[in-house]
Design an enzyme around this catalytic site. Structure first.
Site, PDB file in Angstrom:
ATOM      1  N   HIS A 140       0.830  -1.209   0.000  1.00 22.73           N
ATOM      2  CA  HIS A 140       0.000   0.000   0.000  1.00 22.73           C
ATOM      3  C   HIS A 140       0.862   1.256   0.000  1.00 22.73           C
ATOM      4  O   HIS A 140       1.614   1.490   0.941  1.00 22.73           O
ATOM      5  CB  HIS A 140      -0.880  -0.036   1.251  1.00 22.73           C
ATOM      6  CG  HIS A 140      -1.832   1.099   1.386  1.00 22.73           C
ATOM      7  ND1 HIS A 140      -1.833   1.922   2.488  1.00 22.73           N
ATOM      8  CD2 HIS A 140      -2.811   1.531   0.562  1.00 22.73           C
ATOM      9  CE1 HIS A 140      -2.791   2.820   2.345  1.00 22.73           C
ATOM     10  NE2 HIS A 140      -3.400   2.608   1.199  1.00 22.73           N
ATOM     11  N   HIS A 197      -0.700  10.842  -1.952  1.00 18.45           N
ATOM     12  CA  HIS A 197      -2.004  10.467  -1.407  1.00 18.45           C
ATOM     13  C   HIS A 197      -2.900  11.654  -1.090  1.00 18.45           C
ATOM     14  O   HIS A 197      -4.048  11.732  -1.521  1.00 18.45           O
ATOM     15  CB  HIS A 197      -1.828   9.618  -0.148  1.00 18.45           C
ATOM     16  CG  HIS A 197      -3.137   9.237   0.474  1.00 18.45           C
ATOM     17  ND1 HIS A 197      -3.776  10.009   1.429  1.00 18.45           N
ATOM     18  CD2 HIS A 197      -3.975   8.190   0.233  1.00 18.45           C
ATOM     19  CE1 HIS A 197      -4.928   9.444   1.754  1.00 18.45           C
ATOM     20  NE2 HIS A 197      -5.070   8.342   1.053  1.00 18.45           N
TER      21      HIS A 197
END
Ligand code: G3P
Ligand code: CA
Length: 311
Positions: free
Chosen positions: A61, A103
């Protein structure tokens, strides 16, 4: 990526079928893709699939983000060093149209932007040029050992994943902020050779929390595997199955019947829809979701998950 979950429960599927709504597979047919399984009366008919007992695939991730600064090339390399087959990332767009991997919609948390550009709060990605972002340190916030790490462009990120012989789970992050990012992302992937048969067959998935964005990717390039991030009601799965190959929910929202219900429908490429769940960072949770029959586990700690569930 192949479905690897435990055998779907016939009882669960029949239970799920009771909630299904009438459905017309017009969109899938428009694109010449395989149709979802449809009963004569126009009601979707679940498929019964034995997914076998193989281990779920492991997806690092934002790279191996427990051990290296997230979404950097160092995190990609760390994932490779830990044997992670897949890498996840987050794609956004700069003011001058470059696709970059980050992100948050702001540069504040994961770079030194506050020091370098003190008068530019709230430091949104969309308000900076690619050249300005390239100056930022995206490693020191995580650990001084990573000082000098950069926010990669999508092109740089894809190069590194390719060099490492890894696979890419690409998330379109905040696509509502970046109209047209779906086509632009596909263009970069095409330029990098990632839309050829070898890549689209088993090396690339494009996912998003935005169903509209996922549908757009499917419409623009039907060959590309797609994933929807979220937990749609079982009754809505037939319509999702027209444009997404994966339903990728938070692990806290999972159950065995829900995973089985997803596996009960074929996605736009004619295969049972898959389930990749996030973000699972400890052994107990990894074993729990593997027991639900998920196909993949998205994790900051790929080594911990591998040790817990294999793969
Ligand atoms: O890939 C799933 C996961 O990344 C979704 O959440 O906030 O980490 O992008 P987030
Ligand atoms: Ca993500």
């Amino acid at each position: 990526m192949h479905a690897r979950a435990v055998a779907a429960s016939t009882t669960a599927l029949l239970g799920a079928a009771a909630f299904l709504l009438p459905f017309t597979p017009a969109r899938a047919a428009d694109h010449g893709g395989p149709r979802p399984v449809i009963a004569d009366a126009g009601i979707p008919r679940p498929v019964i699939v034995d997914h076998g007992t193989a281990h779920p695939v492991i997806v690092a991730h934002r790279g191996a983000s427990a051990y290296a600064p997230e979404n950097t090339l160092a995190a990609v390399d760390k994932a490779a060093a830990l044997g992670a087959e897949w890498v996840e990332n987050d794609v956004q767009r700069t003011r001058d149209g470059e696709l970059v991997v980050l992100h948050d919609d702001s540069l504040q948390r994961t770079t030194d932007v506050e020091e370098v550009y003190p008068d530019r709060a709230p430091w949104k990605v969309k308000d900076f040029t690619a050249a300005e972002i390239a100056r930022l340190d995206a490693g020191s916030w995580f650990d001084p050992a990573y000082a000098g790490a950069r926010v990669p462009t999508l092109e740089q990120f894809v190069h590194r994943v390719e060099r490492n012989d890894q696979k890419l789970l690409l998330e379109l992050k905040n696509p509502q902020l970046y109209p047209g990012i779906e086509g632009e992302t596909l263009e970069v992937l095409s330029n990098e050779g990632w839309l050829d048969d070898r890549h689209v067959r088993n090396r690339l998935v494009v996912q998003s929390f935005s169903a509209d964005s996922v549908r757009t990717v499917h419409d623009l390039k039907p060959a590309v595997k797609t994933g929807f991030l979220g937990t749609p009601p079982v009754a809505d799965l037939p319509s999702y199955a027209t444009f997404t190959d994966q339903i990728n929910p938070s692990h806290g929202s999972l159950s065995t019947p829900y995973v089985a219900a997803i596996h009960g429908f074929r996605g736009p490429h004619g295969q049972p829809m898959e389930v990749l769940t996030w973000t699972v960072n400890d052994a107990a949770a990894a074993r729990r979701v593997a027991g639900f029959g998920v196909d993949g586990i998205i994790t900051n700690t790929p080594d911990v998950v591998r040790d817990a569930v294999g793969g």
